[in-house]
Design an enzyme around this catalytic site. Structure first.
Site, mmCIF file in Angstrom:
data_model
loop_
_atom_site.group_PDB
_atom_site.id
_atom_site.type_symbol
_atom_site.label_atom_id
_atom_site.label_comp_id
_atom_site.label_asym_id
_atom_site.label_seq_id
_atom_site.Cartn_x
_atom_site.Cartn_y
_atom_site.Cartn_z
ATOM 1 C CD GLU A 159 -1.717 2.204 1.883
ATOM 2 O OE1 GLU A 159 -0.956 3.005 1.291
ATOM 3 O OE2 GLU A 159 -2.230 2.417 2.983
ATOM 4 C CB CYS A 211 -1.926 6.366 3.177
ATOM 5 S SG CYS A 211 -2.933 5.270 4.159
#
Lengths: 483, 483
Positions: B228, B265
């Site tokens: 990720e 994020c």
């Protein structure tokens, strides 16, 4: 074979991107109708396609007739699968202010198509793993346009099948560009590195598949690459089974390894037997009755001859039946070594050998058999010939289920049924994507990606995620699976 | 931070392989109890762990308290998920002589654990994406031992958490080796290239994640790598929403982009607004009220300073609030450009900027907005601030659902709930595995592989595939989904 030009490929990919956008707006029920239309058209074209396949693949007519039936059955099964909607994995979490980690928004997830998929046809199944084969069917079922790289082994059949397929799909309402056939090795490389391609699917050699996998993974934007690369498909005869059914096991193994001139990725290439068993001799006798037959094409014939010569001349390998002579149509060849030799240096003895050859491996006891099994790399299949109450069975099953996608008890691995539970895959080098299958309805999942929508009004939600559920797809709601 | 030595790593991996074998023999219900024990132990250790986290991460106590709660909630949710058994996807096809493509054998498929998983901890969630975070929880839930590479940003907390976790897991009956903590960048490289490791999971930077992905894909035996890597998380304000709710949108955006010093994020880094909207000014006013705050560590602070300076000095970018001054604790910075500039050269303007800065993008009409949206790379999230009846909504939703893992309507992307429908993923560069999620119960699926059993006697079948179904797991039988 005429290679597709770069300009032609560019147009094909623009069309595929445009088709992908249209497909996103069509329901699974509509796509199911396209797949059924394709199946009907291919069945209707059997008398045109099968003679072409016979000529180009050197395979006999009954085999090709059965393979076409498999191909159209598969299209219809995948049509039914997507029409039922469970493949969308529609999941609805309503907003929940009392959710354990803090208030939860409304979240709804489903599977969407990845986009244009590049598919490489295989030589050994000119219908079922070629133009309208499993990868094409599963990508179209998922809602992805397909750009198919024809196999040079059957160019005429490929073009004719593509013509029938495209006419049927577009005739049933699919957009132009939903399927295209391209040709040439360089075309394939251009395809897998093109930003417009969202995934690749391949059935073929370890070398070719690994090269494409490396290209797909090395892109600026890496994409999934589903390569089915091959397998030696070991079979294990327990001491009890060898004592109880030597004749039956020998006949079954001989039939499976020699079937279709050994040109199946599930051909059993290793047979583990107890050291004192009559099975190797019985298999050799059976194989001596099998006449040589032409292989799919000269390139495969040459590759087989080279690999066989190398194995047969290995100092710990003995030839029991057949010949490593590379001239003429190959008759089945049976070789022999021992589990001790496998333990000493497994790789040269346990690599796939595509063609009608197999290696018998004699073991002295169960411990040695298990140790030899543990040396094996990833496999599409592994087979146990055992008896009820076999002491070794649980341990052997565990070792094999760690290494193979499909584990058989008492049968033989050639013949891969297209079903809901089928798993045609396995750890590398059997495939490049251990979590996936290229046969069976689960093959569709390779070409989907999940998307979650947060707090969308009902009117803007995709149909499968609406509370009204107009397509009546199974929905997992607030953690409760559909019933 | 003391790097794990090669000898220590070797022992850790041998232990993980041994633990994997033990795990295969344990039921999901047993593993669920281990996860619950781990959750209880971590909750019980809050007063030891949270002060350590405060000291090393510079994050405030309430945030860390909430994050620990999230972490233990997640362990318990995953425990419930595996105990229910649907995650096994047990599929039973009984033998059927009348099957459409020819007689079908008995075939039964389920998911098995992949084996030892390497996990890299993230710096910005010292609990929820670190030692006992989502990747660890989902790998353990799947039945895979975990070797976790500690983040150097919180070494003391990492060791303390690992101690609590290991004691709880092993105290509840998990085998020695089910979890281990290792340290050091070189250790991580050795780990991802070690043949004993079956998969990798990572949350962090594009550069670090891509390097590990390349190592995982370039192995002799490639393995899945779930990275990720980040996202700029664009938000789009329609003309109707800008007219109706300028104050509310500005306040919401300012709060989301500045939350936690912009170190999520899912921080929204791009805000598309109509060219004449008051929103940029309103956001700037809000941000001017937010004081500077320390970032997680000096390396992140320096990286943020460099990236912000580069963006702020771009000739088409103007600073609306805050400063690109790299000294001191950063206060939020708001920058401005136009959609025309994005269309001219998107990459330098639309890359992730980890920290409390965002770029407002002014657009002149809906066509330009859609065109700008189409230039975006893969995203974890994309947000629409729209109004009922918005003409642009369907087209914008379509463009965004092609590019993002999660699409929001009327909210903000920070805050990622752990639920059944959550999708925290997206096309590259958001992640390296477009078909997967790293948050939510579906994260467990990353660490499983399907295996089919053909014609196995009931006594040799794994429990989830037996007709007697002793664990009462949902089974899809002969194509019929469980009810």
């Amino acid at each position: 074979m005429t290679d597709t030009t770069p300009d032609e490929l560019d147009q094909v990919l623009d069309d595929a991107v445009a088709a992908a956008a249209v497909l996103r707006g069509r329901s699974p029920a509509e796509r199911a109708d396209w797949l059924r239309a394709a199946a009907d058209a291919l069945d209707g074209a059997a008398e045109r396609l099968i003679p072409l396949a016979q000529e180009e693949s050197r395979l006999p007519r009954p085999r090709l007739t059965g393979e076409l039936k498999r191909t159209t059955f598969q299209l219809r099964l995948f049509a039914d699968e997507i029409a039922a909607g469970a493949y969308l994995h529609a999941t609805v979490d309503h907003a929940d202010p009392a959710w354990g980690m803090g208030p939860r928004p409304d979240l709804r997830r489903m599977q969407l198509p990845l986009g244009p998929v590049a598919v490489w046809a295989a030589s050994n199944f000119p219908f079922a793993f070629s133009v309208a084969g499993g990868d094409t069917a599963s990508a179209l079922a998922a809602g992805c346009p397909v750009v198919l790289v024809a196999h040079p082994g059957h160019p005429g059949l490929s073009r004719a099948t593509a013509e029938v397929l495209i006419a049927a799909l577009e005739g049933a309402g699919a957009p132009q560009g939903v399927f295209a056939l391209v040709e040439g090795q360089e075309t394939g490389r251009a395809l897998i590195t093109d930003p417009r391609v969202a995934a690749g699917a391949f059935t073929g050699s370890l070398r070719g598949g690994r090269a494409l996998f490396d290209l797909a993974s090395g892109r600026e934007t890496p994409i999934p690459f589903y390569g089915e690369l091959g397998s030696v498909n070991p079979a294990f005869v327990t001491t009890a089974a060898a004592a109880a059914r030597a004749e039956e096991v020998a006949a079954g193994f001989a039939g499976s390894m020699a079937l279709g001139v050994g040109q199946f990725c599930t051909k059993p290439g290793l047979l583990f037997v107890p050291a004192d068993s009559p099975i190797p001799g019985l298999v050799a006798e059976r194989l001596k009755e099998v006449a040589g037959a032409p292989m799919l094409n000269d390139r495969i014939r040459e590759g087989y001859g080279e690999a066989l010569s190398a194995l047969a001349s290995h100092e710990v390998v003995e030839v029991l039946a057949g010949t490593a002579d590379p001239s003429g149509d190959p008759a089945p060849t049976l070789l022999r070594t021992s589990a001790a030799e496998i333990l000493a240096d497994p790789r040269p003895l346990t690599a796939e050998l595509f063609g009608p050859a197999a290696l018998v491996v004699e073991y002295t006891d169960d411990e040695e058999l298990l140790a030899a099994a543990r040396t094996l790399e990833g496999q599409l299949t592994a087979t146990i010939q055992g008896e009820e109450g076999d002491q070794i069975a649980p341990a052997l099953l565990e070792v094999l289920s760690e290494r193979a996608g499909r584990v058989l008890w008492g049968g033989w691995p050639t013949g891969v049924s297209v079903t809901y539970a089928q798993q045609h895959g396995g750890p590398y080098p059997a495939t490049t994507a251990v979590g996936t299958t290229s046969v069976g309805t689960a093959a569709i999942e390779r070409f989907l990606r999940p998307v979650a929508y947060q707090d969308l009004p009902e009117a803007l939600l995709p149909e499968p995620l609406q509370d009204a559920n107009p397509w009546s797809v199974p929905q997992r709601i607030d953690g409760v699976h559909p019933s």
